[in-house]
Design a protein around this motif. Structure first.
Motif, short mmCIF file in Angstrom:
data_model
loop_
_atom_site.label_atom_id
_atom_site.label_comp_id
_atom_site.label_asym_id
_atom_site.label_seq_id
_atom_site.Cartn_x
_atom_site.Cartn_y
_atom_site.Cartn_z
N HIS A 36 13.15 6.60 7.14
CA HIS A 36 12.64 6.30 5.55
C HIS A 36 13.85 5.46 5.11
N GLY A 37 13.54 4.35 4.42
CA GLY A 37 14.66 3.36 3.94
C GLY A 37 15.41 2.98 5.22
N ILE A 38 16.74 3.03 5.30
CA ILE A 38 17.60 2.94 6.34
C ILE A 38 18.22 4.17 6.94
N THR A 39 17.44 5.21 7.01
CA THR A 39 17.83 6.60 7.60
C THR A 39 16.71 7.06 8.46
N GLN A 40 17.32 7.39 9.58
CA GLN A 40 16.73 8.26 10.58
C GLN A 40 16.05 9.77 10.05
N ASP A 41 14.87 9.89 10.31
CA ASP A 41 14.24 11.08 9.83
C ASP A 41 15.09 12.25 10.67
N THR A 42 15.65 13.20 10.09
CA THR A 42 16.73 14.31 10.83
C THR A 42 15.91 15.02 11.96
N GLN A 43 14.58 15.07 11.96
CA GLN A 43 13.88 15.72 13.01
C GLN A 43 12.99 15.02 13.88
N ALA A 44 13.19 13.80 13.87
CA ALA A 44 12.36 12.50 14.66
C ALA A 44 12.51 12.83 16.09
N SER A 45 13.82 12.83 16.38
CA SER A 45 14.20 12.93 17.80
C SER A 45 13.70 14.29 18.34
#
Length: 256
Positions: A36-45
Motif C-alpha cells: 500500500h503506497g510505498i510500504t510492503q504489507d507486513t503479512q505479505a511474505s
C-alpha cells in the motif's frame, strides 16, 4: 454462509487465519495485499509462504495512496515477493489512476485487475449480494468466489511478448486496424495488426504500447553504435565497445 467460495482476500488486518480450515472449505486461491503506497504489507511474505504450503494459487493487490514512486514500488515489491508470472495483480484505486500501474504490471508478465467495475480489466467486486457484473465476487471481509475460474487455475501470462505465429511475410488477408487482441490481452479495442486476417495482435492499447520479441530485434539494430545514457546531473555519455568487448563511456560533448 449460503454461498460457496473458493478464494480468500487477505491483508495484515487478518491476524487469525485457520489455513487448514480454508483447505477443507475448498479455498483454491488467495488474493494477498502485497503493498500500500510505498510500504510492503507486513503479512505479505508470511501469507505467501502459507499459501504455497497449502498448494493454493497466489495473486496480489495494491492499495493506492497517491504517493510519489508508488507505481515503481508496487512493481518491484511484487517481484521481490515472487509473484508468479501470469498471476493476477489487482489495484484498489480510483479509475483515473489505473493505467500507470497496469501498464507496468502487464510488462512484468502479470494479469491486471481492478477492485470495482471495469470493462477493460478483470473485475473484483465487493458486495453483500451477488453483483450483475464481476469476475471475483468478494462477499464479506475475507471470502470470495472466482466466477470465471481464472484465479483458481495455473497462472497464464497475458503479456504477449512472444508472437510465434508472426510470419516473415504477411499472408493473404493481413491488415492493420482496430480489433480485439486474440492472444488473451485484455483492454477492449486496440490499434494493431493481423498477419493472416484471423489472429489479431494489439499494439497501441489502453495499457500503452505492446512490444514483442520481433519488435525488439528490429529496434536493437537501430541502436547499434547509438547507445546514450544520461547521468543524474544531466551529462550525456555515449557508450561504445572495442573489438575485445570492453565498454567505454565518453561524454557526448567530448566526441568530435
Amino acid at each position: 454462509m449460503d454461498q460457496g467460495y473458493n478464494v480468500v482476500v487477505l491483508s495484515e488486518t487478518q491476524t487469525d487465519i485457520d489455513w487448514d480450515k480454508l483447505v477443507t472449505d475448498g479455498v483454491q486461491a488467495v488474493v494477498i495485499r502485497l503493498s500500500h503506497g510505498i510500504t510492503q504489507d507486513t503479512q505479505a511474505s508470511n501469507f505467501i509462504a502459507k499459501a504455497k504450503e497449502k498448494g493454493m494459487y497466489i495473486h496480489g493487490y495494491h492499495d493506492y495512496e497517491a504517493i510519489d514512486g508508488e507505481v515503481t514500488f508496487s512493481l518491484e515489491n511484487a517481484e521481490t515477493l515472487g509473484l508468479t508470472s501470469g498471476a493476477f495483480m489487482f489495484l484498489n484505486s480510483p479509475p483515473d489512476d489505473v493505467l500507470g500501474f497496469t501498464n507496468n504490471w502487464l510488462s512484468a508478465g502479470w494479469n491486471a485487475g481492478v477492485k470495482g467495475e471495469s470493462d477493460d480489466y478483470y473485475q473484483w467486486v465487493v458486495s453483500d449480494t451477488e453483483p450483475d457484473k464481476g469476475d471475483l465476487w468478494q462477499m464479506d471481509d475475507i471470502h470470495g468466489l472466482d466466477k470465471t475460474g481464472d484465479l483458481v487455475t495455473e497462472p497464464k501470462s497475458n503479456n504477449p511478448v512472444v508472437d510465434p505465429t508472426n510470419p516473415n511475410q504477411p499472408k493473404e488477408g493481413a491488415f492493420v486496424g482496430y480489433g480485439i487482441d486474440s492472444t488473451g490481452l485484455r483492454g477492449g479495442n486496440a490499434l494493431g495488426y493481423s498477419t493472416n486476417g484471423t489472429d489479431f495482435y494489439s499494439v497501441i492499447t489502453p495499457f500503452g504500447i505492446i512490444f514483442r520479441d520481433n519488435d525488439a530485434e528490429r529496434m536493437s539494430k537501430l541502436m547499434t553504435n547509438k547507445l546514450k545514457l544520461q547521468s543524474p546531473n544531466g551529462t550525456v555519455f555515449i557508450l561504445s565497445v572495442n573489438d575485445d568487448g570492453e565498454l567505454k563511456a565518453m561524454k557526448e560533448s567530448d566526441v568530435t
